[in-house]
Design an enzyme around this catalytic site. Structure first.
Site, short mmCIF file in Angstrom:
data_model
loop_
_atom_site.label_atom_id
_atom_site.label_comp_id
_atom_site.label_asym_id
_atom_site.label_seq_id
_atom_site.Cartn_x
_atom_site.Cartn_y
_atom_site.Cartn_z
N ASP A 147 -0.52 18.37 17.23
CA ASP A 147 0.09 18.63 15.93
C ASP A 147 0.16 20.13 15.70
OD1 ASP A 147 0.38 16.72 13.12
OD2 ASP A 147 0.31 18.89 12.89
N ILE A 148 1.28 20.58 15.18
CA ILE A 148 1.50 22.03 14.98
C ILE A 148 0.62 22.58 13.86
CG2 ILE A 148 3.37 21.95 13.25
CD1 ILE A 148 4.89 23.93 15.11
N HIS A 197 4.94 7.72 14.34
CA HIS A 197 3.96 8.44 15.15
C HIS A 197 2.56 8.08 14.72
CE1 HIS A 197 5.24 10.85 11.70
NE2 HIS A 197 3.99 11.31 11.63
N HIS A 247 -1.26 9.48 14.44
CA HIS A 247 -2.12 10.67 14.45
C HIS A 247 -3.44 10.29 15.10
CE1 HIS A 247 0.06 13.05 11.21
NE2 HIS A 247 0.54 11.84 10.97
N VAL A 280 7.86 12.98 8.85
CA VAL A 280 8.82 12.91 9.95
C VAL A 280 9.15 11.45 10.19
CG1 VAL A 280 9.27 13.47 12.35
CG2 VAL A 280 7.90 15.04 10.96
N ASN A 311 1.36 6.89 9.02
CA ASN A 311 1.87 6.93 7.65
C ASN A 311 3.24 6.25 7.59
OD1 ASN A 311 -0.30 8.49 6.63
ND2 ASN A 311 0.62 10.34 7.48
P1 AMP Z 1 3.50 12.60 8.84
O1 AMP Z 1 3.17 13.21 7.52
O2 AMP Z 1 2.66 11.40 9.18
O3 AMP Z 1 4.98 12.34 8.99
O4 AMP Z 1 3.09 13.68 9.93
C1 AMP Z 1 3.97 14.63 10.43
C2 AMP Z 1 3.14 15.60 11.26
O5 AMP Z 1 4.01 16.29 12.13
C3 AMP Z 1 2.40 16.64 10.43
O6 AMP Z 1 1.00 16.53 10.68
C4 AMP Z 1 2.96 17.97 10.95
O7 AMP Z 1 2.00 18.99 11.02
C5 AMP Z 1 3.49 17.58 12.32
N1 AMP Z 1 4.56 18.41 12.86
C6 AMP Z 1 5.67 18.82 12.19
N2 AMP Z 1 6.46 19.55 13.01
C7 AMP Z 1 5.83 19.58 14.22
C8 AMP Z 1 6.14 20.17 15.48
N3 AMP Z 1 7.26 20.90 15.68
N4 AMP Z 1 5.26 20.01 16.50
C9 AMP Z 1 4.13 19.31 16.31
N5 AMP Z 1 3.79 18.72 15.15
C10 AMP Z 1 4.62 18.86 14.12
#
Ligand code: AMP
Length: 119
Positions: free
Chosen positions: A31-32, A101, A103, A97, A88
């Site tokens: 995760d970024i 996915h 976590h 996103v 989520n």
């Molecule tokens: P969610 O809120 O469950 O949709 O989680 C989305 C996750 O994607 C968050 O924890 C972000 O930090 C992560 N994220 C967003 N952009 C990127 C990226 N380019 N590379 C890796 N993780 C990302």
């Protein structure tokens, strides 16, 4: 046609990510914006927007999310202490996103799962 996603671009290596594992069904990357010492996202390579969009034909990929999460947790050295797997769904779930996915979060005690509602 399903809309393209940020994570689909990571799967296709069109944008950079710290990819830990990839096979024909899933991709795992850090995760970024990590919320704990280990914070990895595991995604189906196929775009499934939300949990509400899963179907029986996705079961192999969805099962693989767990086996890959468990292996990465062992590789990261957090399996014995434990960790959290989280998916989520949509607005109330806090999904940002819209590419399903999982976590994998660990490396410190994570506390309660969801804060008490205030007010
Ligand atoms: P969610 O809120 O469950 O949709 O989680 C989305 C996750 O994607 C968050 O924890 C972000 O930090 C992560 N994220 C967003 N952009 C990127 C990226 N380019 N590379 C890796 N993780 C990302």
């Amino acid at each position: 046609m399903t809309e393209d996603t940020l994570f689909a671009k990571i799967v296709r290596k069109e944008i950079p990510a710290d990819i830990l594992y990839q096979d024909e069904l899933v991709t795992a990357f850090r995760d970024i914006s990590p919320k704990a010492p280990t914070h990895v996202l595991i995604v189906p390579n196929k775009i499934i927007p939300t949990v509400d969009d899963v179907s029986a034909e996705d079961e192999a990929a969805l099962g693989r999310l767990f086996t890959v999460a468990a292996q990465i947790a062992r590789d990261e050295g957090i399996a014995e202490d434990g960790y959290r797997l989280l998916v989520n769904c949509r607005d109330h779930g806090g999904q940002e996103v819209y590419h399903l996915h999982m976590h994998l979060i660990g490396g410190r005690p994570l506390g309660i799962m969801a804060p008490e509602r205030r007010g």
